[in-house]
Design an enzyme around this catalytic site. Structure first.
Site, mmCIF file in Angstrom:
data_model
loop_
_atom_site.group_PDB
_atom_site.id
_atom_site.type_symbol
_atom_site.label_atom_id
_atom_site.label_comp_id
_atom_site.label_asym_id
_atom_site.label_seq_id
_atom_site.Cartn_x
_atom_site.Cartn_y
_atom_site.Cartn_z
ATOM 1 N N LYS A 3 0.821 -1.178 -0.096
ATOM 2 C CA LYS A 3 -0.024 0.073 0.080
ATOM 3 C C LYS A 3 0.776 1.346 -0.023
ATOM 4 C CE LYS A 3 -3.223 -0.983 3.299
ATOM 5 N NZ LYS A 3 -4.158 -0.768 3.967
ATOM 6 N N ASP A 18 -10.092 4.255 2.130
ATOM 7 C CA ASP A 18 -10.632 4.106 3.777
ATOM 8 C C ASP A 18 -11.045 5.542 4.258
ATOM 9 O OD1 ASP A 18 -10.165 1.319 3.832
ATOM 10 O OD2 ASP A 18 -8.048 1.957 4.714
HETATM 11 P P1 NAP Z 1 -1.591 -1.193 12.450
HETATM 12 O O1 NAP Z 1 -1.194 0.011 11.557
HETATM 13 O O2 NAP Z 1 -1.113 -2.287 12.741
HETATM 14 O O3 NAP Z 1 -1.993 -0.579 13.845
HETATM 15 C C1 NAP Z 1 -2.528 -0.984 14.934
HETATM 16 C C2 NAP Z 1 -2.922 -0.029 15.948
HETATM 17 O O4 NAP Z 1 -3.362 -0.909 17.228
HETATM 18 C C3 NAP Z 1 -1.798 0.740 16.664
HETATM 19 O O5 NAP Z 1 -2.210 2.034 17.005
HETATM 20 C C4 NAP Z 1 -1.306 0.011 18.038
HETATM 21 O O6 NAP Z 1 -0.562 0.629 18.698
HETATM 22 C C5 NAP Z 1 -2.483 -0.578 18.455
HETATM 23 N N1 NAP Z 1 -2.489 -1.811 19.102
HETATM 24 C C6 NAP Z 1 -2.266 -2.901 18.791
HETATM 25 N N2 NAP Z 1 -2.256 -3.672 19.926
HETATM 26 C C7 NAP Z 1 -2.573 -2.960 21.046
HETATM 27 C C8 NAP Z 1 -2.599 -3.201 22.289
HETATM 28 N N3 NAP Z 1 -2.647 -4.409 22.935
HETATM 29 N N4 NAP Z 1 -2.980 -2.157 23.232
HETATM 30 C C9 NAP Z 1 -3.116 -0.676 22.826
HETATM 31 N N5 NAP Z 1 -2.908 -0.610 21.334
HETATM 32 C C10 NAP Z 1 -2.652 -1.682 20.572
HETATM 33 O O7 NAP Z 1 -3.193 -1.498 11.989
HETATM 34 P P2 NAP Z 1 -4.202 -0.653 11.085
HETATM 35 O O8 NAP Z 1 -4.091 -1.011 9.690
HETATM 36 O O9 NAP Z 1 -4.255 0.576 11.452
HETATM 37 O O10 NAP Z 1 -5.527 -1.463 11.656
HETATM 38 C C11 NAP Z 1 -5.877 -1.315 12.709
HETATM 39 C C12 NAP Z 1 -7.421 -2.136 12.974
HETATM 40 O O11 NAP Z 1 -8.343 -1.399 12.304
HETATM 41 C C13 NAP Z 1 -7.461 -3.610 12.576
HETATM 42 O O12 NAP Z 1 -8.338 -4.210 13.327
HETATM 43 C C14 NAP Z 1 -7.932 -3.671 11.258
HETATM 44 O O13 NAP Z 1 -8.529 -4.880 10.789
HETATM 45 C C15 NAP Z 1 -8.892 -2.229 11.331
HETATM 46 N N6 NAP Z 1 -9.036 -1.743 9.906
HETATM 47 C C16 NAP Z 1 -10.699 -1.875 9.434
HETATM 48 C C17 NAP Z 1 -11.034 -1.320 8.284
HETATM 49 C C18 NAP Z 1 -12.399 -1.326 7.849
HETATM 50 O O14 NAP Z 1 -12.516 -0.999 6.662
HETATM 51 N N7 NAP Z 1 -13.263 -1.623 8.739
HETATM 52 C C19 NAP Z 1 -9.968 -0.587 7.475
HETATM 53 C C20 NAP Z 1 -8.743 -0.617 7.922
HETATM 54 C C21 NAP Z 1 -8.490 -1.144 9.159
HETATM 55 P P3 NAP Z 1 1.122 0.755 18.932
HETATM 56 O O15 NAP Z 1 1.255 2.008 17.944
HETATM 57 O O16 NAP Z 1 1.423 1.069 20.223
HETATM 58 O O17 NAP Z 1 1.413 -0.683 18.315
#
Ligand code: NAP
Length: 322
Positions: A113, A148
């Site tokens: 991406k 998104d």
């Molecule tokens: P990402 O870039 O890996 O970011 C993950 C986020 O979650 C970071 O802020 C991370 O904090 C936090 N996190 C992970 N484990 C944690 C914990 N134990 N305690 C507190 N914070 C925690 O992932 P992303 O792409 O942003 O996606 C995040 C979520 O959104 C996923 O569940 C994904 O499936 C969902 N999503 C959904 C859509 C949709 O269309 N519905 C679209 C995109 C994403 P740190 O920075 O401290 O690691």
């Protein structure tokens, strides 16, 4: 073998077994007949009707083929959507040869991406988010965007009209999804976006990039902001199957607050359940997933599709294995 299938084709999934398994799953609920599912999931030839693809590595299971095939059938458009497993060292060649391969555009997923930004002309959303998930051609030029942003905004508009009257919003998380959310909130004119992330430095970086309406907050302190947050958005993976739930007391939110959770497995996260039990309006991750797919389809196939209850039920059944 279905007509149009090219067994030597450059357009491939990771394996024939993957394709067949996927086609069978599509047909499991008689939503798509097996022959058509198999045909649609197989490689395309340039003589076939316009097709888009999902470029990723490895070729993970995705709901995108289900969504786009539903719209193609619903709108009576002859077209296709396939999954393409493209390793990083083949990405540039694949993207540069999208059109000769017969593709009118593509979705892009992990891990490509960010890299596709340099291989295309990104719009303001893709540039601000730092990642693109959709490619299309405009006047022969390969363009990219990040859908998104509108997936998040349009889902909120559908679930909680008027949500953007909120003056203060609390966003949890500072990963890739949070960037799209924060950009969308600012685009809509939200005046104060509080941003809490477990790793504080990531929240600071994101706030620096997006300017003086974004306020980083210590993760341990976000509870203090709940009484002021007319919109709460969870962009962390907390609440996902296999992860801890988000530790948050929805009772501290204002009575008219809206709660949005990007997680869509499970469909109703503990956060959303608690918010509903308190009578708050909610917007779930599946809604965002469906709404973000609209623009790509429109750019590729020329008609704007609808996010219907029928489509939602179809994807929901796939997610829950029903
Ligand atoms: P990402 O870039 O890996 O970011 C993950 C986020 O979650 C970071 O802020 C991370 O904090 C936090 N996190 C992970 N484990 C944690 C914990 N134990 N305690 C507190 N914070 C925690 O992932 P992303 O792409 O942003 O996606 C995040 C979520 O959104 C996923 O569940 C994904 O499936 C969902 N999503 C959904 C859509 C949709 O269309 N519905 C679209 C995109 C994403 P740190 O920075 O401290 O690691």
């Amino acid at each position: 073998m279905p007509p149009g299938y090219d067994p030597t084709g450059a357009y491939r999934l990771s394996s024939r077994q993957t394709r067949n398994a996927f086609a069978r799953r599509l047909c499991a609920n008689n939503k798509i007949d097996f022959a058509r599912g198999l045909f649609d999931c197989h490689s395309m030839t340039a003589t076939r009707p316009p097709a888009a693809c999902l470029i990723g590595w490895p070729a993970a299971h995705s709901r995108s083929p289900l969504i786009h095939h539903y719209w193609l059938r619903k709108l009576g458009i002859a077209g296709g959507y396939v999954i393409e497993a493209v390793p990083p060292d083949e990405l540039q060649d694949f993207v540069f040869r999208l059109a000769p391969r017969g593709f009118v555009g593509a979705n892009v997923t992990i891990p490509h991406k960010e890299r596709v930004l340099k291989l295309s002309r990104p719009d303001a959303r893709a540039q601000a988010v730092g990642a693109a998930n959709t490619l299309w051609f405009a006047d022969g030029e390969l363009c990219s965007t990040n859908t998104d942003v509108e997936g998040f905004l349009n889902n909120l508009d559908a679930c909680a009209p008027g949500w953007d009257r909120a003056e203060e919003v609390l966003v949890l998380g500072a990963g890739g999804a949070a960037r799209a959310v924060v950009f969308g909130l600012l685009e809509r004119g939200i005046k104060r976006v509080h941003l809490a992330n477990r790793t504080r430095a990531r929240a600071d970086t994101l706030a620096d990039q997006f300017g003086d309406k974004v306020f980083p907050v210590a993760w341990e302190a976000f509870g203090d902001l709940l009484p002021r947050a007319k919109l709460l958005v969870n962009t962390t993976s907390l609440g996902m199957h296999g992860q801890n739930p988000l530790d948050l007391d929805v009772g501290r939110l204002p009575d008219d607050a809206v709660v949005s959770d990007l997680v869509y497995v499970p469909l109703e996260t503990p956060l959303l359940s608690a918010a509903k039990a308190r009578g708050l309006k909610t917007a779930d991750g599946l809604g965002m997933l469906l709404h973000q797919a609209v623009r790509g389809f429109e750019l590729w196939f020329g008609q704007r599709p609808q996010v219907t209850a029928e489509l939602r039920a179809l994807v929901q059944a796939d997610l829950t294995g029903a």
